[in-house]
Enzyme design. Structure first.
Site, PDB file in Angstrom:
ATOM      1  N   GLU A   1       1.071  -1.591   0.337  1.00 51.37           N
ATOM      2  CA  GLU A   1       0.230   0.114  -0.077  1.00 51.37           C
ATOM      3  C   GLU A   1       0.967   1.402   0.246  1.00 51.37           C
ATOM      4  O   GLU A   1       0.850   2.124  -0.536  1.00 51.37           O
ATOM      5  CB  GLU A   1      -0.671   0.337   1.223  1.00 51.37           C
ATOM      6  CG  GLU A   1      -2.202  -0.692   1.485  1.00 51.37           C
ATOM      7  CD  GLU A   1      -3.188  -0.785  -0.086  1.00 51.37           C
ATOM      8  OE1 GLU A   1      -2.919   0.705  -0.737  1.00 51.37           O
ATOM      9  OE2 GLU A   1      -3.906  -1.311  -0.723  1.00 51.37           O
TER      10      GLU A   1
ATOM     11  N   TYR B   1      -7.218   5.939   4.547  1.00 44.96           N
ATOM     12  CA  TYR B   1      -7.423   5.142   3.205  1.00 44.96           C
ATOM     13  C   TYR B   1      -6.195   4.354   3.912  1.00 44.96           C
ATOM     14  O   TYR B   1      -6.005   2.590   3.571  1.00 44.96           O
ATOM     15  CB  TYR B   1      -6.905   5.361   2.540  1.00 44.96           C
ATOM     16  CG  TYR B   1      -6.836   4.496   0.470  1.00 44.96           C
ATOM     17  CD1 TYR B   1      -7.591   3.659   0.305  1.00 44.96           C
ATOM     18  CD2 TYR B   1      -5.509   3.752   0.722  1.00 44.96           C
ATOM     19  CE1 TYR B   1      -7.116   2.808  -0.990  1.00 44.96           C
ATOM     20  CE2 TYR B   1      -4.820   2.460   0.021  1.00 44.96           C
ATOM     21  CZ  TYR B   1      -5.850   2.016  -0.790  1.00 44.96           C
ATOM     22  OH  TYR B   1      -5.735   0.670  -1.345  1.00 44.96           O
TER      23      TYR B   1
ATOM     24  N   ASP C   1     -10.632   4.887  -2.870  1.00 50.34           N
ATOM     25  CA  ASP C   1      -9.307   5.430  -3.397  1.00 50.34           C
ATOM     26  C   ASP C   1      -9.850   6.212  -4.608  1.00 50.34           C
ATOM     27  O   ASP C   1     -10.954   5.911  -4.612  1.00 50.34           O
ATOM     28  CB  ASP C   1      -8.212   4.530  -3.639  1.00 50.34           C
ATOM     29  CG  ASP C   1      -8.718   3.495  -5.108  1.00 50.34           C
ATOM     30  OD1 ASP C   1     -10.089   3.309  -5.205  1.00 50.34           O
ATOM     31  OD2 ASP C   1      -7.450   2.585  -5.574  1.00 50.34           O
TER      32      ASP C   1
END
Length: 312
Positions: free
Chosen positions: A58, A141, A159
């Site tokens: 990520e 996020y 996203d």
């Protein structure tokens, strides 16, 4: 404003209400079924992939294409398979290994995150969103993505790709409105299945749909599983009339390019890089000095005897 049919997009058929199902269940079921058959084979989707690997991926995927991330991610996890492994080396080694992924401050944040996990969580990536948010460099996020994808907890994950699909398929807009965590999470929550495994699959599936089908510039509407129920398609693909995303400045000749050249020199050298060597990297002294000062300010470079090095 009149509608416009884009190249490669046929005039949409009349919408079939029966395909919408009740609430969001039909949309979610459709996306999950499509994802099961069409998802790309990516490391973080394979059985047994670690929560640490998910967290690293990520960080790397922020502003960097998947094709560039995959080989770097595999190298990274082979070298540092746990947070403790990364925490045990100097931050500069993380920056060096980041290589050409861009935005190298992410490497510093990831190293700081590994140190915090090793010291405060016994080397185990936490699963709770609030605990994840308390780690260095982790925003809303990333916290939700790790909790949902690594641990299977039910959280809406939003996203850019997901925002675009929801804007088109649900709201009938060609582009999403400016980001708003409160609004965007509420929109995704309204579509998210209650069952945690289904919610996880839907989060990933909607993200994949936006990445490879409902793309920003050339959406492949004829291949989209939501084509017959898409509000944007049903309306004739109306032009977006709201605020637009800011266009990123050209890389060539920018301060980012100069910073990148200096960082490449620091990564390649295993001794201090002198002022004389840095002068050769870029002809404009003002821009070069500004880039170097920025790297020092961001702790991506440090002054050392004889010149500059990566952080220790």
């Amino acid at each position: 404003m009149g509608s416009r049919i884009r190249a490669g997009q046929s005039r949409p058929p009349r919408r079939d209400p029966s395909e919408r199902g009740t609430g969001s269940s039909k949309l979610a079921d459709t996306v999950i079924a499509w994802f099961a058959q069409n998802q790309r084979d990516l490391p973080w989707r394979r059985p047994g992939f670690s929560a640490w690997g998910t967290l690293v991926s990520e960080f790397m995927l922020q502003q960097t294409p998947v094709s560039r991330v995959v080989p770097r991610l595999e190298e990274w996890l082979e070298r540092w398979p746990t947070p403790a492994d990364l925490a045990a080396v100097p931050a500069g080694e993380a920056v060096r290994a980041w290589a050409s992924l861009g935005y190298p401050r992410r490497a510093l944040w990831l190293h700081a995150c590994a140190v915090s996990i090793a010291e405060r969580h016994g080397g185990v990536v936490p699963h709770d969103v609030d605990e994840l948010l308390a780690l260095p460099g982790i925003g809303d996020y990333t916290a939700r993505a790790v909790s949902a994808f690594a641990y299977g907890h039910r959280h809406p994950v939003v996203d850019t790709n997901i925002r675009r699909v929801i804007a088109r398929a649900v709201a009938g807009q060609g582009e999403p409105s400016p980001p708003s965590a409160r609004r965007d999470l509420a929109a995704m929550e309204a579509l998210l299945p209650q069952d945690p495994p289904q919610a996880r699959a839907f989060n990933a599936g909607l993200m994949e749909l936006g990445a490879i089908v409902c793309t920003a510039r050339a959406p492949r509407c004829e291949s989209c599983p939501l084509a017959r129920s898409c509000s944007w398609r049903a309306a004739g693909y109306p032009e977006h009339t709201g605020p637009r995303k800011a266009v990123q400045k050209k890389y060539e000749g920018s301060d980012r390019q100069v910073r990148g050249l200096i960082m490449a020199e620091l990564r390649a050298a295993h001794k201090p890089v002198t002022d004389t060597e840095i002068v050769t990297l870029w002809p404009d002294a003002t821009q070069r000095d500004r880039a170097l000062a920025g790297l020092l300010r961001d702790s991506l470079a440090i002054r050392a005897q004889g010149g500059y090095t990566l952080p220790s």
